[in-house]
Design a protein around this motif. Structure first.
Motif, PDB file in Angstrom:
ATOM      1  N   LEU A 312       0.823  -1.211   0.000  1.00 37.34           N
ATOM      2  CA  LEU A 312       0.000   0.000   0.000  1.00 37.34           C
ATOM      3  C   LEU A 312       0.858   1.262   0.000  1.00 37.34           C
ATOM      4  N   GLU A 313       1.976   1.196   0.684  1.00 36.53           N
ATOM      5  CA  GLU A 313       2.842   2.379   0.752  1.00 36.53           C
ATOM      6  C   GLU A 313       3.594   2.619  -0.556  1.00 36.53           C
ATOM      7  N   SER A 314       3.541   1.645  -1.470  1.00 37.03           N
ATOM      8  CA  SER A 314       4.154   1.840  -2.784  1.00 37.03           C
ATOM      9  C   SER A 314       3.140   2.341  -3.814  1.00 37.03           C
ATOM     10  N   TRP A 315       1.862   2.371  -3.422  1.00 34.44           N
ATOM     11  CA  TRP A 315       0.795   2.779  -4.332  1.00 34.44           C
ATOM     12  C   TRP A 315       0.724   4.298  -4.454  1.00 34.44           C
ATOM     13  N   SER A 316       0.332   4.781  -5.620  1.00 33.92           N
ATOM     14  CA  SER A 316       0.038   6.208  -5.795  1.00 33.92           C
ATOM     15  C   SER A 316      -1.138   6.335  -6.749  1.00 33.92           C
ATOM     16  N   PRO A 317      -1.946   7.395  -6.623  1.00 36.88           N
ATOM     17  CA  PRO A 317      -3.150   7.527  -7.462  1.00 36.88           C
ATOM     18  C   PRO A 317      -2.821   7.662  -8.935  1.00 36.88           C
ATOM     19  N   LEU A 318      -3.731   7.221  -9.773  1.00 40.26           N
ATOM     20  CA  LEU A 318      -3.605   7.376 -11.214  1.00 40.26           C
ATOM     21  C   LEU A 318      -4.072   8.762 -11.638  1.00 40.26           C
ATOM     22  N   ALA A 319      -3.742   9.143 -12.852  1.00 36.55           N
ATOM     23  CA  ALA A 319      -4.216  10.409 -13.401  1.00 36.55           C
ATOM     24  C   ALA A 319      -5.737  10.445 -13.346  1.00 36.55           C
ATOM     25  N   GLY A 320      -6.281  11.568 -12.884  1.00 43.38           N
ATOM     26  CA  GLY A 320      -7.717  11.730 -12.790  1.00 43.38           C
ATOM     27  C   GLY A 320      -8.306  11.235 -11.492  1.00 43.38           C
ATOM     28  N   ARG A 321      -7.503  10.583 -10.659  1.00 41.78           N
ATOM     29  CA  ARG A 321      -8.012   9.973  -9.435  1.00 41.78           C
ATOM     30  C   ARG A 321      -7.217  10.417  -8.199  1.00 41.78           C
ATOM     31  N   GLY A 322      -6.838  11.689  -8.164  1.00 48.02           N
ATOM     32  CA  GLY A 322      -6.173  12.206  -6.976  1.00 48.02           C
ATOM     33  C   GLY A 322      -4.683  12.400  -7.123  1.00 48.02           C
ATOM     34  N   GLN A 323      -4.187  12.262  -8.327  1.00 47.94           N
ATOM     35  CA  GLN A 323      -2.758  12.473  -8.567  1.00 47.94           C
ATOM     36  C   GLN A 323      -2.392  13.930  -8.271  1.00 47.94           C
ATOM     37  N   VAL A 324      -1.292  14.130  -7.546  1.00 51.55           N
ATOM     38  CA  VAL A 324      -0.832  15.479  -7.200  1.00 51.55           C
ATOM     39  C   VAL A 324       0.452  15.774  -7.957  1.00 51.55           C
ATOM     40  N   LEU A 325       0.460  16.886  -8.690  1.00 54.42           N
ATOM     41  CA  LEU A 325       1.602  17.246  -9.523  1.00 54.42           C
ATOM     42  C   LEU A 325       2.016  18.690  -9.258  1.00 54.42           C
ATOM     43  N   GLU A 326       3.311  18.942  -9.304  1.00 55.34           N
ATOM     44  CA  GLU A 326       3.803  20.322  -9.312  1.00 55.34           C
ATOM     45  C   GLU A 326       4.182  20.633 -10.757  1.00 55.34           C
ATOM     46  N   ILE A 327       3.541  21.625 -11.337  1.00 52.34           N
ATOM     47  CA  ILE A 327       3.765  21.922 -12.749  1.00 52.34           C
ATOM     48  C   ILE A 327       4.020  23.414 -12.955  1.00 52.34           C
ATOM     49  N   GLU A 328       4.622  23.721 -14.087  1.00 49.79           N
ATOM     50  CA  GLU A 328       4.823  25.109 -14.477  1.00 49.79           C
ATOM     51  C   GLU A 328       3.787  25.494 -15.527  1.00 49.79           C
ATOM     52  N   VAL A 329       3.216  26.678 -15.337  1.00 53.23           N
ATOM     53  CA  VAL A 329       2.209  27.187 -16.265  1.00 53.23           C
ATOM     54  C   VAL A 329       2.728  28.485 -16.857  1.00 53.23           C
ATOM     55  N   LYS A 330       2.674  28.587 -18.167  1.00 50.80           N
ATOM     56  CA  LYS A 330       3.218  29.764 -18.841  1.00 50.80           C
ATOM     57  C   LYS A 330       2.169  30.852 -19.003  1.00 50.80           C
ATOM     58  N   HIS A 331       2.477  32.043 -18.461  1.00 54.37           N
ATOM     59  CA  HIS A 331       1.671  33.226 -18.731  1.00 54.37           C
ATOM     60  C   HIS A 331       2.279  33.918 -19.946  1.00 54.37           C
ATOM     61  N   SER A 332       1.849  35.102 -20.240  1.00 56.17           N
ATOM     62  CA  SER A 332       2.306  35.775 -21.467  1.00 56.17           C
ATOM     63  C   SER A 332       3.826  35.928 -21.538  1.00 56.17           C
ATOM     64  N   ASN A 333       4.434  36.384 -20.448  1.00 57.34           N
ATOM     65  CA  ASN A 333       5.874  36.647 -20.500  1.00 57.34           C
ATOM     66  C   ASN A 333       6.683  35.921 -19.423  1.00 57.34           C
ATOM     67  N   TYR A 334       6.000  35.080 -18.628  1.00 59.66           N
ATOM     68  CA  TYR A 334       6.720  34.426 -17.531  1.00 59.66           C
ATOM     69  C   TYR A 334       6.004  33.130 -17.152  1.00 59.66           C
ATOM     70  N   LYS A 335       6.653  32.328 -16.316  1.00 51.51           N
ATOM     71  CA  LYS A 335       6.076  31.074 -15.858  1.00 51.51           C
ATOM     72  C   LYS A 335       5.777  31.140 -14.368  1.00 51.51           C
ATOM     73  N   ILE A 336       4.731  30.443 -13.968  1.00 49.22           N
ATOM     74  CA  ILE A 336       4.434  30.308 -12.541  1.00 49.22           C
ATOM     75  C   ILE A 336       4.412  28.816 -12.208  1.00 49.22           C
ATOM     76  N   SER A 337       4.592  28.501 -10.944  1.00 52.65           N
ATOM     77  CA  SER A 337       4.557  27.120 -10.466  1.00 52.65           C
ATOM     78  C   SER A 337       3.272  26.915  -9.665  1.00 52.65           C
ATOM     79  N   ILE A 338       2.506  25.877 -10.004  1.00 53.75           N
ATOM     80  CA  ILE A 338       1.285  25.569  -9.257  1.00 53.75           C
ATOM     81  C   ILE A 338       1.292  24.097  -8.856  1.00 53.75           C
ATOM     82  N   TYR A 339       0.428  23.760  -7.915  1.00 60.39           N
ATOM     83  CA  TYR A 339       0.239  22.390  -7.477  1.00 60.39           C
ATOM     84  C   TYR A 339      -1.137  21.941  -7.970  1.00 60.39           C
ATOM     85  N   LEU A 340      -1.175  20.870  -8.738  1.00 61.14           N
ATOM     86  CA  LEU A 340      -2.395  20.408  -9.376  1.00 61.14           C
ATOM     87  C   LEU A 340      -2.861  19.100  -8.751  1.00 61.14           C
TER      88      LEU A 340
END
Length: 471
Positions: A312-340
């Protein structure tokens, strides 16, 4: 070498069909896009008749096809198994495979949490022996039949997900699957358009025990609105009943739950009052309930719990089912970091509440150029709620920890009902479609935001997730 599951002779005996030539197959498929070499292609009827794709299936590597008529471009000497009704024939194959299997069968149902529990269970029971389980969320008559009809001969544990959207469906599937043991993950409002009332949902979920073998175990959730009713109905079928939850009345109890960033820890008190520590790679408390249900079954089967906890401790959620990601999102002239937090696969009132709880609990503090991380919920319509549709969407506004969520964005005509009753400071934006929202949301986000996306599958909330990932 891949195991042969069926051949001309065994398939003819199971389906009462006929074939002019000898063949062997190592799998079963109903979709030419997903054919594996050596599969039996089943030509299901429908808006797109499977018989129109049989020749393509052979071109893609199918070893044989199950049909009700000889398709155009083929003849009776091709590897065709001709049956009276393809779906009924597949069910006969499933029943034959089930009756011949020596595996321990575990049936899993519930308003929410079925697929995650099944996937967790696959990891758990693989620690004890060869395990076979339902693919994806295949939990209707087709999905259950495919799961059973493709079970390898040396399988020791089989996990079968059983779903419903109409009265009597689970009972029918239970008599096909004949589970030795069952897990009911949750009983709450969901698919109520077909099931009509919460009392009917309780009746429907409990009916998974109707085909259960005698002296089996039934794991049920405590802490639900209709717990006493569910318990009485399950007990009437005669299994060894074990309740799981945070309530003191629970036979297997979850306690000391803590969320730290995107991980959750709890203590599990088993039937013999032993205390077990467990940590999951998710912030969703509802996943701990699923894990505890599996542990309760492990305890009941007198298997080594340490192996299950490690799995169980090796399990992680699949995409669409609670997966947590740190991603970069591009605005017009710069990028921001969000947690999805990607909860885009599906939604009903219970699972939306659980997802909002996750959003309210995750990342109590993260460094950013702002004083704190904004928590943003992006919610799409919940479907199949029938008469309760407006009430259940509005009820989200009464979520106890709504004060922990900064903005709520809503997608769809049903979620408009929620949006209109939200405090003005909570209102983010409303759009009719997910496609409209994906373009608006990306320009509303700030560095460090925590964004949770949730909605019924057909609303297309995953398009918003994909937009954020690829901007």
């Amino acid at each position: 070498m891949t195991e042969v599951l069926w051949n001309k002779l065994t398939a003819e005996a199971a389906t009462l069909g006929q074939s002019k030539s000898f063949w062997e197959v190592t799998g079963i498929s109903f979709d030419t896009r997903k054919i594996n070499k050596g599969d039996l292609f089943i030509a299901l009827p429908g808006k797109r008749d499977g018989h129109d794709f049989v020749k393509a299936a052979f071109d893609y590597g199918a070893a044989a096809a199950m049909v009700t008529k000889i398709p155009k471009g083929l003849n009776e000497n091709d590897n065709l198994l001709v049956v009276d009704d393809v779906m009924k024939a597949l069910v006969r194959m499933a029943k034959t495979a089930r009756n011949e299997s020596k595996a321990i069968f575990i049936g899993i149902t519930g308003t929410s949490g079925k697929t995650s529990t099944k996937d967790m269970g696959g990891l758990v029971f693989n620690r004890y022996g060869k395990t076979h389980l339902s693919e994806k969320s295949y939990n209707n008559i087709l999905g259950c039949s495919l799961t059973l009809a493709t079970i390898p001969k040396d399988t020791e544990y089989a996990l079968v997900e059983i779903g419903t959207n109409s009265l009597g469906e689970i009972e029918e599937l239970s008599h096909i699957v004949k589970p030795d043991h069952i897990i009911i993950t949750d009983v709450s409002i969901g698919h109520i358009e077909g099931l009509k009332s919460l009392d009917n949902i309780v009746e429907e979920k409990a009916s998974i025990c109707s085909g259960q073998k005698q002296k089996g175990t039934a794991i049920i959730p405590s802490g639900i609105e209709k717990f006493s009713q569910l318990k009485a109905k399950v007990e009437a079928f005669g299994p060894n009943l074990i309740s799981v939850g945070e309530d003191e009345v629970s036979d297997v109890r979850i306690s000391d739950t803590e969320v730290l960033n995107n991980a959750i820890t709890s203590k599990i008190l088993d039937l013999k009052q032993n205390l077990w520590n467990i940590s999951l790679k998710t912030a969703g408390k509802h996943y701990m309930k699923n894990a505890a249900a599996l542990l309760a079954l492990v305890f009941s089967l007198k298997l080594n719990p340490s192996k299950a906890i490690f799995a169980l401790e090796s399990w992680s959620p699949l995409a669409g089912r609670g997966q947590v990601l740190e991603i970069e999102v591009k605005h017009s002239n710069y990028k921001i970091s969000i947690y999805l937090i990607d909860e885009s696969y599906n939604a009903n009132p219970g699972s939306v509440k659980s997802s909002l709880e996750t959003l309210a609990s995750i990342y109590s503090y993260r460094k950013s150029k702002y004083k704190y991380n904004r928590r943003i919920a992006v919610l799409g319509d919940m479907l199949e709620l029938g008469f309760f549709e407006v009430e259940e969407h509005v009820n989200i506004s009464r979520f106890a920890r709504l004060d922990k969520i900064d903005k709520i964005y809503c997608v769809g005509s049903r979620m408009r009902k929620l949006y209109d009753v939200l405090p003005s400071l909570k209102q983010g934006f409303w759009t009719e479609t997910a496609e409209e929202m994906q373009h608006i949301l990306v320009n509303k986000l700030k560095d460090g935001d925590i964004v949770m996306i949730k909605g019924s599958f057909s609303i297309g909330m995953n398009t918003i997730v994909n937009k954020l990932k690829n901007t």
